[in-house]
Scaffold this motif. Sequence first.
Motif, PDB file in Angstrom:
ATOM      1  N   ALA A 100      39.072  31.504  38.281  1.00 36.93           N
ATOM      2  CA  ALA A 100      38.649  32.900  38.386  1.00 36.93           C
ATOM      3  C   ALA A 100      39.552  33.663  39.349  1.00 36.93           C
ATOM      4  O   ALA A 100      39.995  33.133  40.365  1.00 36.93           O
ATOM      5  CB  ALA A 100      37.199  32.977  38.857  1.00 36.93           C
ATOM      6  N   HIS A 101      39.809  34.925  39.016  1.00 36.25           N
ATOM      7  CA  HIS A 101      40.549  35.844  39.891  1.00 36.25           C
ATOM      8  C   HIS A 101      39.517  36.751  40.568  1.00 36.25           C
ATOM      9  O   HIS A 101      38.856  37.537  39.897  1.00 36.25           O
ATOM     10  CB  HIS A 101      41.541  36.683  39.078  1.00 36.25           C
ATOM     11  CG  HIS A 101      42.624  35.874  38.445  1.00 36.25           C
ATOM     12  ND1 HIS A 101      43.950  36.009  38.770  1.00 36.25           N
ATOM     13  CD2 HIS A 101      42.573  34.904  37.496  1.00 36.25           C
ATOM     14  CE1 HIS A 101      44.672  35.174  38.050  1.00 36.25           C
ATOM     15  NE2 HIS A 101      43.853  34.493  37.258  1.00 36.25           N
ATOM     16  N   TRP A 102      39.391  36.650  41.888  1.00 36.35           N
ATOM     17  CA  TRP A 102      38.317  37.338  42.604  1.00 36.35           C
ATOM     18  C   TRP A 102      38.829  38.561  43.360  1.00 36.35           C
ATOM     19  O   TRP A 102      39.963  38.599  43.844  1.00 36.35           O
ATOM     20  CB  TRP A 102      37.662  36.398  43.617  1.00 36.35           C
ATOM     21  CG  TRP A 102      36.789  35.352  43.002  1.00 36.35           C
ATOM     22  CD1 TRP A 102      37.160  34.088  42.629  1.00 36.35           C
ATOM     23  CD2 TRP A 102      35.401  35.470  42.693  1.00 36.35           C
ATOM     24  NE1 TRP A 102      36.081  33.419  42.099  1.00 36.35           N
ATOM     25  CE2 TRP A 102      34.990  34.237  42.130  1.00 36.35           C
ATOM     26  CE3 TRP A 102      34.466  36.488  42.840  1.00 36.35           C
ATOM     27  CZ2 TRP A 102      33.678  34.013  41.718  1.00 36.35           C
ATOM     28  CZ3 TRP A 102      33.154  36.259  42.426  1.00 36.35           C
ATOM     29  CH2 TRP A 102      32.778  35.030  41.872  1.00 36.35           C
ATOM     30  N   ILE A 103      37.939  39.551  43.482  1.00 41.40           N
ATOM     31  CA  ILE A 103      38.157  40.676  44.376  1.00 41.40           C
ATOM     32  C   ILE A 103      36.804  41.056  44.966  1.00 41.40           C
ATOM     33  O   ILE A 103      35.779  40.986  44.287  1.00 41.40           O
ATOM     34  CB  ILE A 103      38.805  41.885  43.662  1.00 41.40           C
ATOM     35  CG1 ILE A 103      39.185  42.957  44.675  1.00 41.40           C
ATOM     36  CG2 ILE A 103      37.896  42.452  42.586  1.00 41.40           C
ATOM     37  CD1 ILE A 103      40.034  44.075  44.096  1.00 41.40           C
ATOM     38  N   SER A 104      36.802  41.419  46.256  1.00 39.54           N
ATOM     39  CA  SER A 104      35.563  41.784  46.941  1.00 39.54           C
ATOM     40  C   SER A 104      35.438  43.299  47.045  1.00 39.54           C
ATOM     41  O   SER A 104      36.436  44.011  47.187  1.00 39.54           O
ATOM     42  CB  SER A 104      35.515  41.175  48.347  1.00 39.54           C
ATOM     43  OG  SER A 104      35.551  39.761  48.297  1.00 39.54           O
TER      44      SER A 104
ATOM     45  N   VAL B 108      34.070  39.838  40.560  1.00 40.12           N
ATOM     46  CA  VAL B 108      33.855  40.747  41.690  1.00 40.12           C
ATOM     47  C   VAL B 108      32.696  40.206  42.511  1.00 40.12           C
ATOM     48  O   VAL B 108      31.642  39.856  41.962  1.00 40.12           O
ATOM     49  CB  VAL B 108      33.518  42.169  41.196  1.00 40.12           C
ATOM     50  CG1 VAL B 108      33.226  43.086  42.373  1.00 40.12           C
ATOM     51  CG2 VAL B 108      34.645  42.728  40.351  1.00 40.12           C
ATOM     52  N   ASP B 109      32.885  40.113  43.823  1.00 46.76           N
ATOM     53  CA  ASP B 109      31.785  39.738  44.698  1.00 46.76           C
ATOM     54  C   ASP B 109      31.592  40.819  45.756  1.00 46.76           C
ATOM     55  O   ASP B 109      32.519  41.561  46.083  1.00 46.76           O
ATOM     56  CB  ASP B 109      32.034  38.373  45.358  1.00 46.76           C
ATOM     57  CG  ASP B 109      33.196  38.394  46.326  1.00 46.76           C
ATOM     58  OD1 ASP B 109      32.965  38.260  47.538  1.00 46.76           O
ATOM     59  OD2 ASP B 109      34.358  38.562  45.874  1.00 46.76           O
ATOM     60  N   GLY B 110      30.386  40.899  46.285  1.00 43.88           N
ATOM     61  CA  GLY B 110      30.055  41.897  47.291  1.00 43.88           C
ATOM     62  C   GLY B 110      28.564  41.975  47.483  1.00 43.88           C
ATOM     63  O   GLY B 110      27.779  41.464  46.678  1.00 43.88           O
TER      64      GLY B 110
ATOM     65  N   ARG C 123      26.862  38.327  44.130  1.00 45.75           N
ATOM     66  CA  ARG C 123      26.823  38.673  45.556  1.00 45.75           C
ATOM     67  C   ARG C 123      27.594  37.668  46.399  1.00 45.75           C
ATOM     68  O   ARG C 123      27.873  37.940  47.559  1.00 45.75           O
ATOM     69  CB  ARG C 123      25.374  38.751  46.031  1.00 45.75           C
ATOM     70  CG  ARG C 123      24.601  39.845  45.345  1.00 45.75           C
ATOM     71  CD  ARG C 123      23.289  40.148  46.018  1.00 45.75           C
ATOM     72  NE  ARG C 123      22.551  41.133  45.217  1.00 45.75           N
ATOM     73  CZ  ARG C 123      21.384  41.659  45.567  1.00 45.75           C
ATOM     74  NH1 ARG C 123      20.832  41.282  46.704  1.00 45.75           N
ATOM     75  NH2 ARG C 123      20.788  42.531  44.790  1.00 45.75           N
ATOM     76  N   CYS C 124      27.915  36.529  45.805  1.00 39.49           N
ATOM     77  CA  CYS C 124      28.662  35.497  46.514  1.00 39.49           C
ATOM     78  C   CYS C 124      29.908  35.134  45.705  1.00 39.49           C
ATOM     79  O   CYS C 124      29.922  35.253  44.480  1.00 39.49           O
ATOM     80  CB  CYS C 124      27.809  34.238  46.709  1.00 39.49           C
ATOM     81  SG  CYS C 124      26.317  34.521  47.680  1.00 39.49           S
ATOM     82  N   ARG C 125      30.917  34.686  46.388  1.00 35.76           N
ATOM     83  CA  ARG C 125      32.109  34.185  45.706  1.00 35.76           C
ATOM     84  C   ARG C 125      31.831  32.748  45.288  1.00 35.76           C
ATOM     85  O   ARG C 125      31.602  31.870  46.128  1.00 35.76           O
ATOM     86  CB  ARG C 125      33.324  34.267  46.629  1.00 35.76           C
ATOM     87  CG  ARG C 125      34.609  33.828  45.968  1.00 35.76           C
ATOM     88  CD  ARG C 125      35.833  34.315  46.701  1.00 35.76           C
ATOM     89  NE  ARG C 125      35.972  35.770  46.639  1.00 35.76           N
ATOM     90  CZ  ARG C 125      37.084  36.426  46.939  1.00 35.76           C
ATOM     91  NH1 ARG C 125      38.163  35.759  47.311  1.00 35.76           N
ATOM     92  NH2 ARG C 125      37.137  37.739  46.886  1.00 35.76           N
ATOM     93  N   LEU C 126      31.858  32.500  43.996  1.00 31.33           N
ATOM     94  CA  LEU C 126      31.474  31.194  43.448  1.00 31.33           C
ATOM     95  C   LEU C 126      32.700  30.289  43.446  1.00 31.33           C
ATOM     96  O   LEU C 126      33.540  30.343  42.553  1.00 31.33           O
ATOM     97  CB  LEU C 126      30.904  31.375  42.037  1.00 31.33           C
ATOM     98  CG  LEU C 126      29.780  32.424  41.930  1.00 31.33           C
ATOM     99  CD1 LEU C 126      29.307  32.552  40.494  1.00 31.33           C
ATOM    100  CD2 LEU C 126      28.624  32.084  42.859  1.00 31.33           C
TER     101      LEU C 126
ATOM    102  N   CYS D 223      29.294  33.312  50.626  1.00 30.11           N
ATOM    103  CA  CYS D 223      28.867  34.684  50.871  1.00 30.11           C
ATOM    104  C   CYS D 223      29.328  35.047  52.268  1.00 30.11           C
ATOM    105  O   CYS D 223      28.603  34.879  53.244  1.00 30.11           O
ATOM    106  CB  CYS D 223      27.352  34.827  50.744  1.00 30.11           C
ATOM    107  SG  CYS D 223      26.730  34.391  49.114  1.00 30.11           S
ATOM    108  N   SER D 224      30.559  35.486  52.368  1.00 27.18           N
ATOM    109  CA  SER D 224      31.143  35.755  53.667  1.00 27.18           C
ATOM    110  C   SER D 224      30.562  37.008  54.262  1.00 27.18           C
ATOM    111  O   SER D 224      29.903  37.811  53.608  1.00 27.18           O
ATOM    112  CB  SER D 224      32.665  35.901  53.544  1.00 27.18           C
ATOM    113  OG  SER D 224      32.984  37.065  52.843  1.00 27.18           O
TER     114      SER D 224
END
Length: 561
Positions: free
Chosen positions: A435-439, A314-316, A426-429, A541-542
């Motif tokens: 890895a399976h990501w969700i923001s 999880v990123d955000g 806090r950032c998408r690595l 880190c969009s």
Amino acid sequence: MGAERRGLRFNVLGSLECLVDGHRIKLGGPLQERILTSLLLESGRTVSIDRLAETAWGESAPDTAKQQVRKAIADLRRRIPEGPALIVTEDAGYRVSVEPLQVDLHLFSRHVQKATSDRSEGEFSAAAGELRKALELWRGPVLNGTGGPVLGAASTVLEERRLAAVEELFALRLQLGEDSGIVSEIREFADAYPLREGLRAQLMLALYRAGRQAEALHEYAAMRDLLAEELGISPCPDLAGLFEKILRASPELDTPAQAPSAPSPRPSEDGARAPENAPCTLPYELPDFTGRHLELRFLLDRGQAGEGARIVAVDGMGGAGKTTLIVRAAHRLAASYPDGQLYIDLRGFTPGEQPLAPEEATRILLRSLGTPDSAIPDDTENRLAMWQAASASRRLLLVLDNAAEAAQIRPLLPVTSACLVLVASRCRLLDLDGAHWISVGTLAPQDSAELLTRTLGEERVAADPEAAKSLATLCGHLPLALRIATARLHNRPRWTLQYFVDRLREEDALLTELRSTERSVATTIQLSYEALGRSTAGRSCSSECTPGRTSTLMRPRLSRA
């Protein structure tokens, strides 16, 4: 009894709930709820009509109080299945006839009693597990603090029992060798109850064992000054003695040596094995978790054992509730990973601290699995190898929170696909392959409103719904800001929502109000913007991680830049 056959359950540790086979039924208005809550708190004992009237109206009971109580009882008997058998009429009043397993308060007491028995027999992990089960039942004060003076007094007694269980759980976890991973949890309770010296002592000990001696000594100084200012007294002898031991680095404070745990056999293909005393260092799950339904479903679907996803992340932006989300998912996935559920804060974005190095993280993880300090290699290569060997024979759930970069995570990844790793950053690595990501961003307005209602109580929010909307807007719908705001309001029951909103609208007041001893909205968001400016090829880190709705929160700071 018949009520058990119908699956009847009552919850009084928070808002009153009556569940029939898992479905909540309506009990009527506040009068019915106060009367039924009073009977459930005294289940098995007769409560007089006069006492019920006092519970319902306090000192301003109407002349028709007794008639209204009888009418409310009759209404409850109609609404609750087998109500006449459940609420029994006695000469002096009424009595609720329920089994202990039907009321969450009795379940809480049973788990606490079992924990006491387990600890007396030296089964510390089992005792900690029982206390976790007890505390998971707790959703808040009785009737969320809206029950009036009589139920308020009962709620205060129950809150003391809860805090005693919390302190006992922290004591057990310290006995089991947890240190840095438990600091933030103890600090949260110590800040909420600043005059409890037991919690402050546990925080000092956890800080010391985590190699943060100066901070441990600072906590004592802060407690000493607070007690002198508020009560005109000095710290108790136990706290003063702990301070002296920390000052001279007494060996008595070292982590108790745990017996080496035998390697667990590889999990069976059917996944039915559930070893006793499996370690669990997951943080406390918030009972008022709100929203994030799609994000939680994403984590649960991809985190199930056998689904093939070893890393779910999880990123955000800071303050968006990433930790709360992955901890909630971890508690729900725990049964699928029976050899242990381990949490560690990698301190990637913690103000004033350096990110936790992989070699230090592996030391903490090995100790969580029961490896004594004396058996952990000093050199990095052998320590990492020991961790890989220890995790290879287990089905583990590993929660890596507050990660700064993929290099922190890769050495900690178990070699077996039977393990799951949940990551928050806090950032998408981008360098974290597989890895399976969700923001996650800010809360939807309706979820912000629900969070305010669950933390402040329906009555307080309903008294000024427009001010509640304004408060959510001023907080940018950011979970961290909302929780700090509601914590301030909870500790100041005489403040109206409109009064607090007016305070927030004063020039330069917003960021000053939205901070506590440990948490600051301004610092959290500023670190997210700095991370956005430092984005590299290895992490992204969009702008999605710093949503526009937080501009309300940042405006005072940016205007002075």
